[in-house]
Design a protein around this motif. Structure first.
Motif, PDB file in Angstrom:
ATOM      1  N   GLU A   1      -1.153   7.282  -3.720  1.00  0.00           N
ATOM      2  CA  GLU A   1      -1.844   5.985  -3.664  1.00  0.00           C
ATOM      3  C   GLU A   1      -2.003   5.395  -5.061  1.00  0.00           C
ATOM      4  O   GLU A   1      -1.900   4.176  -5.243  1.00  0.00           O
ATOM      5  CB  GLU A   1      -3.193   6.152  -2.966  1.00  0.00           C
TER       6      GLU A   1
ATOM      7  N   HIS B   1       1.392   3.894  -5.712  1.00  0.00           N
ATOM      8  CA  HIS B   1       1.608   2.620  -4.994  1.00  0.00           C
ATOM      9  C   HIS B   1       0.876   1.486  -5.725  1.00  0.00           C
ATOM     10  O   HIS B   1       1.406   0.388  -5.875  1.00  0.00           O
ATOM     11  CB  HIS B   1       1.084   2.716  -3.553  1.00  0.00           C
TER      12      HIS B   1
ATOM     13  N   THR C   1      -6.285   4.146   1.448  1.00  0.00           N
ATOM     14  CA  THR C   1      -5.299   4.622   2.432  1.00  0.00           C
ATOM     15  C   THR C   1      -4.942   6.089   2.215  1.00  0.00           C
ATOM     16  O   THR C   1      -4.018   6.612   2.841  1.00  0.00           O
ATOM     17  CB  THR C   1      -4.008   3.772   2.396  1.00  0.00           C
TER      18      THR C   1
ATOM     19  N   HIS D   1       0.787  -1.235   0.000  1.00  0.00           N
ATOM     20  CA  HIS D   1       0.000   0.000   0.000  1.00  0.00           C
ATOM     21  C   HIS D   1       0.819   1.287   0.000  1.00  0.00           C
ATOM     22  O   HIS D   1       0.275   2.353  -0.293  1.00  0.00           O
ATOM     23  CB  HIS D   1      -0.988   0.019   1.175  1.00  0.00           C
ATOM     24  N   ASP D   2       2.132   1.215   0.315  1.00  0.00           N
ATOM     25  CA  ASP D   2       2.982   2.420   0.319  1.00  0.00           C
ATOM     26  C   ASP D   2       4.233   2.233  -0.528  1.00  0.00           C
ATOM     27  O   ASP D   2       5.243   2.914  -0.313  1.00  0.00           O
ATOM     28  CB  ASP D   2       3.386   2.800   1.754  1.00  0.00           C
TER      29      ASP D   2
ATOM     30  N   ASP E   1      -3.124   0.313   8.760  1.00  0.00           N
ATOM     31  CA  ASP E   1      -2.175   1.382   8.421  1.00  0.00           C
ATOM     32  C   ASP E   1      -1.832   2.212   9.663  1.00  0.00           C
ATOM     33  O   ASP E   1      -0.773   2.803   9.766  1.00  0.00           O
ATOM     34  CB  ASP E   1      -2.797   2.266   7.333  1.00  0.00           C
TER      35      ASP E   1
ATOM     36  N   HIS F   1       7.225   4.908  -1.664  1.00  0.00           N
ATOM     37  CA  HIS F   1       6.905   6.175  -0.974  1.00  0.00           C
ATOM     38  C   HIS F   1       8.192   6.968  -0.792  1.00  0.00           C
ATOM     39  O   HIS F   1       9.261   6.392  -0.545  1.00  0.00           O
ATOM     40  CB  HIS F   1       6.267   5.855   0.383  1.00  0.00           C
TER      41      HIS F   1
END
Ligand SMILES: Cc1nc2ccc(C(=O)NCC(C)C)cc2n2c(-c3cc(OC(C)(C)C)ccc3Cl)nnc12
Ligand SMILES: [Mg+2]
Ligand SMILES: [Zn+2]
Length: 344
Positions: free
Chosen positions: A154, A157, A195, A123-124, A235, A127
């Protein structure tokens, strides 16, 4: 595009005998940040096995390992938004599935569990330790790619996740039935996009309303709201651990925030107070964050699962920790110490 994963990395994970039955591994109090970086991928494979996802979807372990190693490598090393954060996010979802019996009680299907754990890990990805608004203000490449969609980071990702799945010998979900495959990718998309704080604030009232009337497990909408709730709770899961973890995580995230603030100042812009190392009060912004972001999420979760109320109690204790530390910060601030120095 991607760094290659070599055979010996894959073999090391496949043979890792590490019994994942770390005695405290299944407790909400346990912080997965204690697990050494080199053992995390092995623990992830154990999670997929333990949730019976390998059998349920006839997943080839070498493809799964190659995928996981590439995901791990696709993370950069900012202080907070790195692989360790992704691993701890996935571990919390795993704890919820185990401790609330989400599979046995049909709150989640196997496919939803597979998508949830995988989304947590991804999900990241890639980053840079900066926010969506920083991407837009700095006219970054990612902003030019995704700002029309919103949720700039997002979307990035998600696209990196799909790239890795499309990399040779990494598509561990290729064995899924066509309809399951499409459903899995749709779920991963929804969960990674959930997220973004802005998306979360949209979904929260609907999640609160759902928790008040009770989940309708036949409703796709309710299932989607429930999965997004698990995703955002995961998260935020560092906030459910004891204050030592909370304090060290705050140090990591404010190192990121203050670096962004410095960059914004160098760009002739005025950073948010929370990101300005001269002005920020870590204790105040952590109390706000707990009160306005974390507690509402875990209140919904505790409405659905009484076993989650202990997490809320920990959060109240952590809020108290920050309230007390305000006096300490206040004193040091008078001595000219920045709030980050007080933390360390
Ligand atoms: C320790 C800790 N402090 C934080 C302090 C402030 C903020 C922040 O963004 N404030 C902006 C104002 C407008 C509210 C985030 C913080 N934060 C997060 C975080 C949570 C997220 O939210 C969801 C999507 C629900 C997971 C999304 C992104 C991040 Cl970085 N993770 N840990 C932290
Ligand atoms: Mg994120
Ligand atoms: Zn995250």
């Amino acid at each position: 595009y991607h760094m290659k994963v070599n055979a010996c990395d894959v073999i090391n994970v496949l043979i890792c005998g590490k019994s994942h039955h770390h005695p405290r591994y299944l407790e909400f109090r346990f912080s997965p940040r204690e697990i050494p970086y080199g053992e995390t991928v092995c623990f992830v494979v154990k999670m997929y096995e333990d949730l019976n996802l390998i059998n349920a979807f006839r997943i080839k372990k070498d493809l799964l390992v190659r995928f996981l190693l590439l995901v791990q490598k696709a993370y950069r090393d900012p202080p907070y938004h790195n692989w360790t954060h992704a691993f701890s996010t996935a571990h919390f979802s795993y704890l919820c599935i185990k401790n609330f019996d989400l599979l046995e009680k049909n709150y989640l299907t196997d496919l939803e569990a597979l998508a949830l754990i995988t989304s947590c890990l991804c999900h990241d990805i890639d980053h840079r330790g900066t926010t969506n608004s920083f991407q837009i203000q700095s006219n970054s490449l990612l902003a030019s790619l995704y700002s029309s969609e919103g949720s700039v980071m997002e979307h990035h990702h998600l696209s990196q996740t799909l790239c890795i799945l499309n990399t040779t010998d990494c598509n561990f979900i290729e064995s899924l039935e066509q309809s399951d495959y499409v459903k899995c990718l749709d779920l991963i998309r929804d969960l990674i996009l959930a997220t973004d704080l802005a998306t979360h604030f949209d979904l929260l009232p609907k999640q609160q309303e759902m928790a008040e009337r009770g989940i309708d497990l036949e409703s796709d909408k309710d299932k989607s709201l429930f999965l997004s709730l698990l995703m955002t709770a995961s998260d935020l899961s560092d906030q459910t651990k004891e204050c030592g973890v909370v304090r060290s995580v705050a140090e990591l995230i404010y190192t990121e925030f203050f670096t962004q603030g410095d960059m914004e100042k160098n760009m002739g812009r005025k950073p948010m107070e929370m990101m300005d190392r001269e002005k920020a009060s870590i204790a105040d912004s952590q109390v706000d964050f707990l009160e306005h972001v974390c507690v509402p999420v875990f209140t919904v979760l505790a409405n659905l699962f009484p076993g989650a109320s202990v997490l809320l109690e920990t959060m109240e204790a952590n809020t108290e920790y920050w309230e007390v530390s305000k006096q300490v910060f206040g004193k040091y601030a008078l001595e000219g110490k920045t709030s980050l120095e007080v933390l360390t």
